[in-house]
Design a protein around this motif. Sequence first.
Motif, PDB file in Angstrom:
ATOM      1  N   ARG A 182       0.818  -1.215   0.000  1.00  0.00           N
ATOM      2  CA  ARG A 182       0.000   0.000   0.000  1.00  0.00           C
ATOM      3  C   ARG A 182       0.850   1.263   0.000  1.00  0.00           C
ATOM      4  N   GLU A 183       2.087   1.141   0.493  1.00  0.00           N
ATOM      5  CA  GLU A 183       2.971   2.310   0.587  1.00  0.00           C
ATOM      6  C   GLU A 183       3.865   2.465  -0.639  1.00  0.00           C
ATOM      7  N   CYS A 184       3.796   1.491  -1.547  1.00  0.00           N
ATOM      8  CA  CYS A 184       4.703   1.486  -2.702  1.00  0.00           C
ATOM      9  C   CYS A 184       4.069   2.149  -3.912  1.00  0.00           C
ATOM     10  N   PRO A 185       4.893   2.715  -4.812  1.00  0.00           N
ATOM     11  CA  PRO A 185       4.363   3.324  -6.037  1.00  0.00           C
ATOM     12  C   PRO A 185       3.795   2.265  -6.964  1.00  0.00           C
ATOM     13  N   SER A 186       2.720   2.590  -7.629  1.00  0.00           N
ATOM     14  CA  SER A 186       2.095   1.656  -8.572  1.00  0.00           C
ATOM     15  C   SER A 186       2.662   1.870  -9.974  1.00  0.00           C
ATOM     16  N   PRO A 187       2.658   0.814 -10.790  1.00  0.00           N
ATOM     17  CA  PRO A 187       2.247  -0.564 -10.490  1.00  0.00           C
ATOM     18  C   PRO A 187       3.436  -1.346  -9.912  1.00  0.00           C
ATOM     19  N   ILE A 188       3.302  -1.812  -8.693  1.00  0.00           N
ATOM     20  CA  ILE A 188       4.381  -2.549  -8.051  1.00  0.00           C
ATOM     21  C   ILE A 188       4.336  -3.997  -8.543  1.00  0.00           C
ATOM     22  N   PRO A 189       5.471  -4.673  -8.654  1.00  0.00           N
ATOM     23  CA  PRO A 189       5.482  -6.067  -9.117  1.00  0.00           C
ATOM     24  C   PRO A 189       4.684  -6.988  -8.197  1.00  0.00           C
ATOM     25  N   ASP A 190       4.356  -8.160  -8.720  1.00  0.00           N
ATOM     26  CA  ASP A 190       3.644  -9.152  -7.920  1.00  0.00           C
ATOM     27  C   ASP A 190       4.536  -9.673  -6.800  1.00  0.00           C
ATOM     28  N   TYR A 191       3.897 -10.207  -5.792  1.00  0.00           N
ATOM     29  CA  TYR A 191       4.618 -10.814  -4.674  1.00  0.00           C
ATOM     30  C   TYR A 191       5.086 -12.208  -5.071  1.00  0.00           C
ATOM     31  N   HIS A 192       6.341 -12.505  -4.781  1.00  0.00           N
ATOM     32  CA  HIS A 192       6.948 -13.801  -5.081  1.00  0.00           C
ATOM     33  C   HIS A 192       7.288 -14.458  -3.744  1.00  0.00           C
ATOM     34  N   PRO A 193       6.396 -15.290  -3.206  1.00  0.00           N
ATOM     35  CA  PRO A 193       6.605 -15.855  -1.863  1.00  0.00           C
ATOM     36  C   PRO A 193       7.916 -16.609  -1.704  1.00  0.00           C
ATOM     37  N   ASP A 194       8.296 -17.399  -2.707  1.00  0.00           N
ATOM     38  CA  ASP A 194       9.529 -18.187  -2.596  1.00  0.00           C
ATOM     39  C   ASP A 194      10.745 -17.273  -2.436  1.00  0.00           C
ATOM     40  N   ALA A 195      10.758 -16.166  -3.165  1.00  0.00           N
ATOM     41  CA  ALA A 195      11.880 -15.228  -3.077  1.00  0.00           C
ATOM     42  C   ALA A 195      11.927 -14.567  -1.706  1.00  0.00           C
ATOM     43  N   ALA A 196      10.768 -14.178  -1.200  1.00  0.00           N
ATOM     44  CA  ALA A 196      10.714 -13.542   0.118  1.00  0.00           C
ATOM     45  C   ALA A 196      11.128 -14.518   1.217  1.00  0.00           C
ATOM     46  N   ASN A 197      10.669 -15.764   1.103  1.00  0.00           N
ATOM     47  CA  ASN A 197      11.016 -16.766   2.107  1.00  0.00           C
ATOM     48  C   ASN A 197      12.506 -17.090   2.075  1.00  0.00           C
ATOM     49  N   TRP A 198      13.074 -17.161   0.873  1.00  0.00           N
ATOM     50  CA  TRP A 198      14.519 -17.387   0.740  1.00  0.00           C
ATOM     51  C   TRP A 198      15.290 -16.261   1.417  1.00  0.00           C
ATOM     52  N   ALA A 199      14.879 -15.024   1.134  1.00  0.00           N
ATOM     53  CA  ALA A 199      15.571 -13.867   1.715  1.00  0.00           C
ATOM     54  C   ALA A 199      15.481 -13.883   3.234  1.00  0.00           C
ATOM     55  N   ALA A 200      14.323 -14.256   3.758  1.00  0.00           N
ATOM     56  CA  ALA A 200      14.143 -14.282   5.206  1.00  0.00           C
ATOM     57  C   ALA A 200      15.071 -15.304   5.861  1.00  0.00           C
ATOM     58  N   GLU A 201      15.169 -16.496   5.272  1.00  0.00           N
ATOM     59  CA  GLU A 201      16.038 -17.529   5.841  1.00  0.00           C
ATOM     60  C   GLU A 201      17.503 -17.130   5.752  1.00  0.00           C
ATOM     61  N   GLN A 202      17.896 -16.561   4.602  1.00  0.00           N
ATOM     62  CA  GLN A 202      19.279 -16.146   4.429  1.00  0.00           C
ATOM     63  C   GLN A 202      19.642 -15.017   5.395  1.00  0.00           C
ATOM     64  N   PHE A 203      18.739 -14.072   5.549  1.00  0.00           N
ATOM     65  CA  PHE A 203      19.012 -12.937   6.441  1.00  0.00           C
ATOM     66  C   PHE A 203      19.101 -13.406   7.889  1.00  0.00           C
ATOM     67  N   CYS A 204      18.244 -14.346   8.259  1.00  0.00           N
ATOM     68  CA  CYS A 204      18.283 -14.888   9.619  1.00  0.00           C
ATOM     69  C   CYS A 204      19.617 -15.581   9.884  1.00  0.00           C
TER      70      CYS A 204
END
Length: 210
Positions: A39-61
């Motif tokens: 909601r805070e991002c400029p449109s049109p923002i790309p679609d959400y890619h769950p696998d990419a977000a989950n990968w980033a979360a595990e790597q960052f942790c």
Amino acid sequence: METLLGEGRASVPALGPIPVRQKAAAVETLARYERLWRRECPSPIPDYHPDAANWAAEQFCLACQFAIFRDVDEQTMRAALTTSLESDDGPDVHYSVDLVFRFLPDLVKFVHAASSDDPLESILRGWALRWPLSSVGLPGIEVAEIDHGVFYQSSGLMSLYVDRIVTCADRSRLIDDVVREHVLAAVGMYPDLAPHLALNEYLTENGEMA
């Protein structure tokens, strides 16, 4: 993950494999947070890619664990931390990775403060090159090595990148012609409106009309 996304503060668990239950909870938290963040991002923002977000979360942790628990050797860290994931390298991937990796500059600064010659920092700076949206404002980045092509593919992602460049006054990112044009367009004919970016000075230094 809730604390990181909501407060920008990482709660680091003991070094070791992440329990399945915690992984499942993180997946739900990321999806919920993404809906709010969008909601805070400029449109049109790309679609959400769950696998990419989950990968980033595990790597960052993992990276946060290595930053706290310092008895891990470089070979082990490099084996656990990678610069990319098995996925198409599209705007949706960069947007989704950034949900977590936008805290990358803070992590790099934390690691650097502990040691100026830390192999973990070298790994994190590899991430900074690979995921440029997330590393805006981080000093010492070889911006000439960044592939900005992904931003050309999405006007929303480019706008998010430009907003971050202006906010962080990261003039190093102006080396890319297309990005620079978008920054100038965003600021308009009055670069003095963004004095911290010092666009007039930058244009003069680089032989362009100020």
